[in-house]
Scaffold this motif. Structure first.
Motif, PDB file in Angstrom:
ATOM      1  N   UNK A  99       1.132 -13.815 -41.830  1.00  0.00           N
ATOM      2  CA  UNK A  99      -0.476 -13.859 -42.432  1.00  0.00           C
ATOM      3  C   UNK A  99       0.736 -13.042 -43.618  1.00  0.00           C
ATOM      4  N   UNK A 100       1.774 -13.450 -43.969  1.00  0.00           N
ATOM      5  CA  UNK A 100       3.115 -12.696 -44.315  1.00  0.00           C
ATOM      6  C   UNK A 100       2.803 -13.794 -46.013  1.00  0.00           C
ATOM      7  N   UNK A 101       2.677 -12.802 -47.634  1.00  0.00           N
ATOM      8  CA  UNK A 101       2.947 -13.286 -48.230  1.00  0.00           C
ATOM      9  C   UNK A 101       0.988 -13.964 -48.558  1.00  0.00           C
ATOM     10  N   UNK A 134      -2.240  -5.152 -50.033  1.00  0.00           N
ATOM     11  CA  UNK A 134      -3.590  -4.337 -50.396  1.00  0.00           C
ATOM     12  C   UNK A 134      -3.599  -3.286 -49.262  1.00  0.00           C
ATOM     13  N   UNK A 135      -2.095  -2.943 -48.263  1.00  0.00           N
ATOM     14  CA  UNK A 135      -1.432  -1.894 -47.240  1.00  0.00           C
ATOM     15  C   UNK A 135      -0.989  -0.357 -48.518  1.00  0.00           C
ATOM     16  N   UNK A 155      12.330  -7.372 -49.890  1.00  0.00           N
ATOM     17  CA  UNK A 155      11.570  -5.951 -50.216  1.00  0.00           C
ATOM     18  C   UNK A 155      12.022  -5.793 -51.250  1.00  0.00           C
ATOM     19  N   UNK A 156      12.770  -5.321 -52.391  1.00  0.00           N
ATOM     20  CA  UNK A 156      12.528  -4.738 -53.596  1.00  0.00           C
ATOM     21  C   UNK A 156      12.444  -5.388 -54.596  1.00  0.00           C
ATOM     22  N   UNK A 157      12.042  -6.522 -55.258  1.00  0.00           N
ATOM     23  CA  UNK A 157      11.154  -7.191 -55.813  1.00  0.00           C
ATOM     24  C   UNK A 157       9.889  -6.767 -55.948  1.00  0.00           C
TER      25      UNK A 157
END
Length: 166
Positions: free
Chosen positions: A88-90, A96-97, A122-124
Motif C-alpha cells: 500500500x505504499x505510495x 494521512x498518518x 524519505x527526505x522528499x
C-alpha cells in the motif's frame, strides 16, 4: 481509511514497524514510550481479540513520543517508525498518518519532528508534507545499528531531523 489508537499488543505490528526501523532492539527503545496509531481500510474485516473486535490487518502505523521541551521552551513531539505496508505504499497512507500526527500533536505540542536517514526516498516525502530540516545527528546509523542500513542504494550514516511548527 480509519486511524485508531493502539493501546496494547503493540508487538503484533512488528512486521510493519520493521519496515521503518529494521533493527528490533532500536524499536523497543520507544515502542511503549509513546502513543501508537494504526491505519485500516474502512471495510477491513474484524476479528475478536479478547472482548473487543479489532481489524485484521493494518495498512500502516506510527508511534508519537513526547520529547520534552527544547531550549526555547517549545514542547516537542516526535514521530517514530512511520511505516506503510509494502503493498500500500505510495497510496497516501503515510501522508494521512503524518497529518493525523500533526493534528493530534497540535493539542499539546508546539513542534512535531521526525528523524530519518538522508535518503532520496524519505527526505522528499517529509519536505512535501511541510517539514523542514532542523539538524543532523552525525553517524547515527553507523553508531547505533549492528549492520549497515541501506536505502535506495545509499548507505545511511547520518540521521536528518525534520520539524514542523504546529
Amino acid at each position: 481509511m480509519r486511524i485508531t489508537s493502539v493501546d496494547r499488543d503493540r508487538e503484533q505490528y512488528r512486521d510493519l514497524l520493521l519496515l521503518a526501523d529494521e533493527q528490533w532492539d532500536m524499536v523497543e527503545l520507544y515502542l511503549h514510550r509513546g502513543e501508537m496509531f494504526a491505519a485500516y481500510a474502512e471495510d477491513e474485516a474484524l476479528t475478536k481479540a479478547g472482548s473487543a473486535p479489532v481489524p485484521d490487518r493494518a495498512l500502516g502505523c506510527m508511534i508519537v513520543t513526547d520529547e520534552g521541551v527544547d531550549e526555547r521552551g517549545l514542547r516537542i513531539a516526535e514521530v517514530k517508525s512511520l511505516a506503510v505496508d509494502s503493498a500500500h505504499q505510495r497510496s497516501g497512507i503515510g501522508r494521512a498518518l503524518l497529518e493525523f500526527a500533526v493534528q493530534h500533536a497540535a493539542r499539546e505540542y508546539d513542534i512535531l519532528r521526525v528523524g530519518t536517514g538522508d535518503s532520496p526516498l524519505t527526505v522528499p516525502f517529509y519536505e512535501v508534507c511541510g517539514f523542514t530540516r532542523s539538524h543532523v545527528l552525525p553517524n547515527f546509523f553507523i553508531e547505533n545499528y549492528d549492520h549497515p542500513i541501506v536505502e535506495a542504494g545509499v548507505q545511511l550514516k547520518d540521521m536528518v531531523i525534520f520539524k514542523r511548527r504546529l
